[in-house]
Design a protein around this motif. Structure first.
Motif, short mmCIF file in Angstrom:
data_model
loop_
_atom_site.label_atom_id
_atom_site.label_comp_id
_atom_site.label_asym_id
_atom_site.label_seq_id
_atom_site.Cartn_x
_atom_site.Cartn_y
_atom_site.Cartn_z
N HIS A 400 0.83 -1.21 0.00
CA HIS A 400 0.00 0.00 0.00
C HIS A 400 0.86 1.25 0.00
N GLU A 401 1.93 1.24 0.79
CA GLU A 401 2.81 2.41 0.85
C GLU A 401 3.48 2.65 -0.49
N GLU A 402 3.92 1.58 -1.15
CA GLU A 402 4.54 1.71 -2.45
C GLU A 402 3.55 2.26 -3.47
N SER A 403 2.33 1.76 -3.47
CA SER A 403 1.30 2.24 -4.41
C SER A 403 0.95 3.69 -4.15
N ARG A 404 0.85 4.05 -2.89
CA ARG A 404 0.52 5.43 -2.54
C ARG A 404 1.56 6.41 -3.05
N ARG A 405 2.80 6.04 -2.94
CA ARG A 405 3.87 6.92 -3.40
C ARG A 405 3.88 7.03 -4.92
N ARG A 406 3.64 5.92 -5.61
CA ARG A 406 3.59 5.98 -7.07
C ARG A 406 2.43 6.84 -7.54
N LEU A 407 1.29 6.71 -6.89
CA LEU A 407 0.12 7.51 -7.26
C LEU A 407 0.38 8.99 -7.04
N ARG A 408 1.10 9.31 -5.98
CA ARG A 408 1.41 10.71 -5.71
C ARG A 408 2.31 11.30 -6.79
N VAL A 409 3.27 10.51 -7.27
CA VAL A 409 4.14 10.98 -8.35
C VAL A 409 3.33 11.25 -9.61
N VAL A 410 2.41 10.33 -9.93
CA VAL A 410 1.57 10.51 -11.12
C VAL A 410 0.69 11.74 -10.96
N ALA A 411 0.09 11.91 -9.79
CA ALA A 411 -0.79 13.06 -9.56
C ALA A 411 -0.04 14.38 -9.71
N LYS A 412 1.19 14.44 -9.20
CA LYS A 412 1.98 15.66 -9.34
C LYS A 412 2.29 15.94 -10.80
N ALA A 413 2.61 14.90 -11.56
CA ALA A 413 2.92 15.09 -12.97
C ALA A 413 1.70 15.60 -13.73
N VAL A 414 0.52 15.06 -13.41
CA VAL A 414 -0.71 15.53 -14.06
C VAL A 414 -0.99 16.98 -13.72
N CYS A 415 -0.79 17.34 -12.45
CA CYS A 415 -1.02 18.73 -12.04
C CYS A 415 -0.09 19.68 -12.77
#
Length: 425
Positions: A400-415
Motif C-alpha cells: 500500500h505504501e509503495e502504491s501510494r507513493r507511485r500515485l502521488r508521483v503521477v498526480a503531481k505530474a498531471v497537475c
C-alpha cells in the motif's frame, strides 16, 4: 546584534601565508563536547506512556534533559520546535508523544520521545507514523544514546499491542547511515521484524573542513566568474553586505525580513508563503525566538544598504547545523541573490569550528544547493513491523505504501501538465 561576515564570491584575501601554527589551530574544527550529563542508572524494565504532544508542560525538564544525551541530534523534535509546532500547526493537536521511561517510579528518567500520528481504531491493518509536517526536514526521534536499542524495542512493542491498527510504524526522513538507523536495524535483526525502505534519496551537506579555504563547489569556473560579475553589478546599486543575526532581538527582526521576502515571490502566488497562513507564521515566530534564546537559531542576510534581499534560517542541535529555509527577492533575480547568500553562509559555517556539518534540508537533486555543496547524506523512509516475525498484514501495508507513493508521483505530474496547459492559453 548582527555579526557581519564578508562576501565569499569576491576573491578572498591571500596576503597571509598559512603557517604551521594556523594549520594546527584548524586540526580540530569541532571542539571537545561539554561534559556529558549521566542520568541515574536504569534498572529493570522500561515503561511507556502516551500523552498529547501539546500537553507536555509537566515534562519540559525531562524533555530538555533528554536533549543533552541524544544518540542523534534533531532540532525538529526539540521543545522549541516541536512544542511550538504542536501548538500552532493544524495537525499538531493530533500528535501523540510516546514516552519511554527508565528508572524507578520515584526517579524516572526520560529515555525516548517519539512524536507520532496514531491511526484511528478500525479492523484493517494500519501504520502509525512519526509526525513529519512539511516544515520539518528530519525524522530521527529523540533517543538516549546509552539505551538506544532497548528504547526502540520498547516503543515498537508498545505500538504492537494496538492490534491491526498498530501493525507497523513509518519512520520518515532518516539518515540511512546514521546512528539511529543503525540501532533500528539492530533491533529489527534481533527480533526478525519485517521492514521496507522507501523514498531513498541523497541531499547535500557541508562537512567541516580542515582547509582554511575549505568550500569546494561543483560549479564550473565560468559560473564562478559569472557570480563575481553579478556581485559587482549588485554593488553598483548600493552597499552590499552579508550579515548574521544571532541574538534574540536580531533574530526576531531578521525573521520578519525573511517572511516579507518569501511573501513577495512565487510562493505567495502559489499560496504557500508562510506569511499567508496564520498558524504557520505564529509557529515560525515562536519557534525562532525560543531557539534564538537558546543560542540555536541564526538568520543570514544579504543586504543592499538597509534592505534585505535574501535571507536564510539556520538551526542548531549539538554540533550539527541545519540550513532550514531560504528566500530571495525576485526583483534581484538576475544577480543570483540566493546563490550569493548561500556561498557566504557556507564560509560562515566552515569558519565556525563548533559545527561538524551543515545539512541542507533540501529535496533530492536540488537545482541550487546540489551545485554548491558536493558531499551527500543518504535519506530514507523506513516502514517497520511492530511485532516480531513476518505477517500478511505487514506485507499488505508495504504494498500500500509503495502504491501510494507511485500515485502521488503521477498526480503531481498531471497537475504540472494541467498548470502548464493553462499557462500557455
Amino acid at each position: 546584534m548582527s555579526d557581519a561576515f564578508p562576501s565569499v564570491v569576491a576573491e578572498r584575501a591571500q596576503a597571509e601565508a598559512v603557517s604551521g601554527g594556523a594549520i594546527a589551530a584548524r586540526a580540530r574544527l569541532v571542539p571537545k563536547p561539554a561534559p556529558r550529563h549521566f542520568p541515574p542508572a536504569v534498572e529493570g524494565p522500561l515503561g511507556v506512556e502516551q500523552r498529547l504532544l501539546r500537553n507536555m508542560g509537566d515534562y519540559e525538564e525531562a524533555w530538555a534533559d533528554l536533549s543533552q544525551r541524544l544518540l542523534q541530534e534533531n532540532p525538529f523534535y526539540t521543545q522549541a520546535f516541536a512544542a511550538s509546532a504542536a501548538q500552532h500547526l493544524p495537525d499538531g493537536r493530533h500528535v501523540t508523544a510516546v514516552l519511554v521511561w527508565g528508572g524507578g517510579q520515584d526517579e524516572r528518567v526520560l529515555l525516548g520521545l517519539f512524536p507520532v500520528i496514531l491511526p484511528r481504531a478500525g479492523i484493517v491493518p494500519a501504520a502509525a507514523r512519526l509526525w513529519q509536517p512539511p516544515l520539518m526536514a528530519f525524522g530521527v526521534p529523540l533517543v538516549d544514546r546509552d539505551n538506544a536499542r532497548a528504547v526502540i524495542a520498547a516503543f515498537l512493542d508498545h505500538l504492537g499491542k494496538r492490534g491491526l491498527r498498530g501493525t507497523a510504524v513509518l519512520f520518515p526522513l532518516l539518515a540511512e547511515d546514521g546512528p539511529f538507523a543503525a540501532a533500528l536495524r539492530a533491533v529489527i535483526g534481533q527480533t526478525g521484524r519485517q521492514t521496507g525502505v522507501f523514498g531513498r534519496h541523497r541531499r547535500a551537506i557541508l562537512p567541516a573542513s580542515r582547509h582554511p579555504d575549505g568550500l569546494v563547489t561543483l560549479q564550473t569556473i565560468r559560473k564562478r566568474k559569472e557570480l563575481r560579475r553579478q556581485l559587482r553589478r549588485l554593488e553598483e546599486r548600493g552597499t552590499v553586505s552579508f550579515t548574521r543575526a544571532s541574538s534574540p532581538v536580531a533574530v526576531r527582526d531578521a525573521v520578519e525580513s525573511f517572511l516579507a521576502i518569501e511573501a513577495s515571490g512565487w510562493k505567495a502566488r502559489a499560496g504557500t508563503a508562510i506569511l499567508q497562513h496564520a498558524g504557520a507564521v505564529a509557529f515560525l515566530r515562536t519557534m525562532t525566538r525560543r531557539m534564538a534564546h537558546e543560542g540555536r537559531c541564526e538568520v543570514h542576510l544579504l543586504n543592499i544598504g538597509d534592505r534585505a534581499i535574501a535571507a536564510g534560517i539556520v538551526l542548531r542541535s549539538g554540533s550539527e547545523a541545519f540550513f532550514w529555509k531560504i528566500a530571495y527577492d525576485e526583483a534581484f533575480a538576475r544577480f543570483s541573490p540566493g546563490v550569493q547568500l548561500t556561498l557566504a553562509l557556507s564560509h560562515a559555517q566552515l569558519d565556525d569550528r563548533t559545527i561538524a556539518y551543515t545539512d541542507s534540508c533540501a529535496i533530492a537533486n536540488h537545482p541550487m544547493i546540489d551545485h554548491l555543496w558536493r558531499e551527500r547524506l543518504s535519506i530514507v523512509d523506513m516502514l517497520v513491523g511492530t511485532r516480531a516475525g513476518s505477517s500478511v498484514a505487514m506485507r499488505v501495508l508495504g504494498q500500500h505504501e509503495e502504491s501510494r507513493r507511485r500515485l502521488r508521483v503521477v498526480a503531481k505530474a498531471v497537475c504540472r501538465r494541467v498548470a502548464g496547459w493553462f499557462a500557455r492559453r
